[in-house]
Structure formats: structure tokens, C-alpha cells
Design a protein around this motif. Sequence first.
Motif, PDB file in Angstrom:
ATOM      1  N   ASN A  43      15.636  27.730  -2.542  1.00 23.62           N
ATOM      2  CA  ASN A  43      15.818  27.153  -1.213  1.00 23.62           C
ATOM      3  C   ASN A  43      16.118  25.661  -1.244  1.00 23.62           C
ATOM      4  N   MET A  44      15.396  24.926  -2.078  1.00 24.53           N
ATOM      5  CA  MET A  44      15.611  23.481  -2.126  1.00 24.53           C
ATOM      6  C   MET A  44      17.008  23.163  -2.650  1.00 24.53           C
ATOM      7  N   ALA A  45      17.463  23.893  -3.643  1.00 27.16           N
ATOM      8  CA  ALA A  45      18.817  23.677  -4.158  1.00 27.16           C
ATOM      9  C   ALA A  45      19.847  24.017  -3.083  1.00 27.16           C
ATOM     10  N   ALA A  64       9.024  27.446   0.240  1.00 31.54           N
ATOM     11  CA  ALA A  64       9.280  26.592  -0.912  1.00 31.54           C
ATOM     12  C   ALA A  64       8.359  26.996  -2.051  1.00 31.54           C
ATOM     13  N   SER A  65       8.909  27.052  -3.212  1.00 24.42           N
ATOM     14  CA  SER A  65       8.147  27.447  -4.393  1.00 24.42           C
ATOM     15  C   SER A  65       7.341  26.258  -4.917  1.00 24.42           C
ATOM     16  N   ILE A  66       6.192  26.023  -4.298  1.00 24.54           N
ATOM     17  CA  ILE A  66       5.404  24.838  -4.639  1.00 24.54           C
ATOM     18  C   ILE A  66       4.637  24.990  -5.950  1.00 24.54           C
ATOM     19  N   TYR A  67       4.509  26.181  -6.452  1.00 30.30           N
ATOM     20  CA  TYR A  67       3.748  26.375  -7.679  1.00 30.30           C
ATOM     21  C   TYR A  67       4.620  26.321  -8.926  1.00 30.30           C
ATOM     22  N   ASP A  72       4.689  15.945  -7.284  1.00 29.08           N
ATOM     23  CA  ASP A  72       5.579  14.783  -7.293  1.00 29.08           C
ATOM     24  C   ASP A  72       7.047  15.197  -7.310  1.00 29.08           C
ATOM     25  N   GLU A  73       7.384  16.187  -8.124  1.00 30.84           N
ATOM     26  CA  GLU A  73       8.772  16.646  -8.202  1.00 30.84           C
ATOM     27  C   GLU A  73       9.209  17.265  -6.877  1.00 30.84           C
ATOM     28  N   PHE A  74       8.336  18.061  -6.281  1.00 28.57           N
ATOM     29  CA  PHE A  74       8.671  18.689  -5.000  1.00 28.57           C
ATOM     30  C   PHE A  74       8.888  17.637  -3.915  1.00 28.57           C
ATOM     31  N   VAL A  75       7.978  16.692  -3.819  1.00 25.88           N
ATOM     32  CA  VAL A  75       8.074  15.640  -2.797  1.00 25.88           C
ATOM     33  C   VAL A  75       9.332  14.800  -3.005  1.00 25.88           C
ATOM     34  N   TYR A  80      14.772  13.212  -1.486  1.00 23.45           N
ATOM     35  CA  TYR A  80      16.177  13.033  -1.857  1.00 23.45           C
ATOM     36  C   TYR A  80      17.098  13.773  -0.877  1.00 23.45           C
ATOM     37  N   ILE A  81      16.767  15.027  -0.590  1.00 23.86           N
ATOM     38  CA  ILE A  81      17.583  15.804   0.347  1.00 23.86           C
ATOM     39  C   ILE A  81      17.582  15.151   1.725  1.00 23.86           C
ATOM     40  N   HIS A  82      16.423  14.686   2.157  1.00 24.56           N
ATOM     41  CA  HIS A  82      16.307  14.003   3.450  1.00 24.56           C
ATOM     42  C   HIS A  82      17.214  12.770   3.477  1.00 24.56           C
TER      43      HIS A  82
END
Length: 89
Positions: A43-45, A64-67, A72-75, A80-82
Motif C-alpha cells: 500500500n505504501m509503495a 499498513a504493514s506496520i510489523y 522509524d522507517e514507516f513514519v 516522504y509521501i506526504h
Amino acid sequence: MSELLPALNLIATLGWRRTTLEIARGIERRGFAGISVSSQYSNMAQCLGLAFATEGIPFATAIASIYAQTVDEFVNSAAYIHEVSDGRF
């Protein structure tokens, strides 16, 4: 008075990701309210792709695959996308 169009859900399955970006441009051109990305397929990609493929339509993901990565990488990915989408994510 013109009728407002709803937001649409766009799922980018394997092998169809480039096509979904073309569809997203059509969704934006037709005046839909937004695009939601909700699937198990990166989804993030896909949201990053939407940031570059579209110009003004807002988009989001509810899943979102938070696990699978550090917080830090997720945030930082979300930030970046924002940023590159001018606040549309």
C-alpha cells in the motif's frame, strides 16, 4: 448544481500496478473525491506511485504493514509521501 462524486478504492494487484496508476489519473480527471488504497499488496509503495502519477486528488491507505518494518522507517515513508504529494497523503 453538479453532484459530488465519491472517493474510490483502488487495489493494485500483482502485475497490474502500472495500470492502476493510469486508472488513478482517470479517476482524478473525472473529478472523484479521492482514492483509497486498501489491500495486502504494498500500500505504501502504491501511495508513492499515486503521489507522482496524480496532481491534485487526495489519497490514503487504511491498511499498513506496520510489523514488517521499524516504526522509524514507516513514519519516514509516510512523511516522504506526504511531502512529495504536497500534503495529499
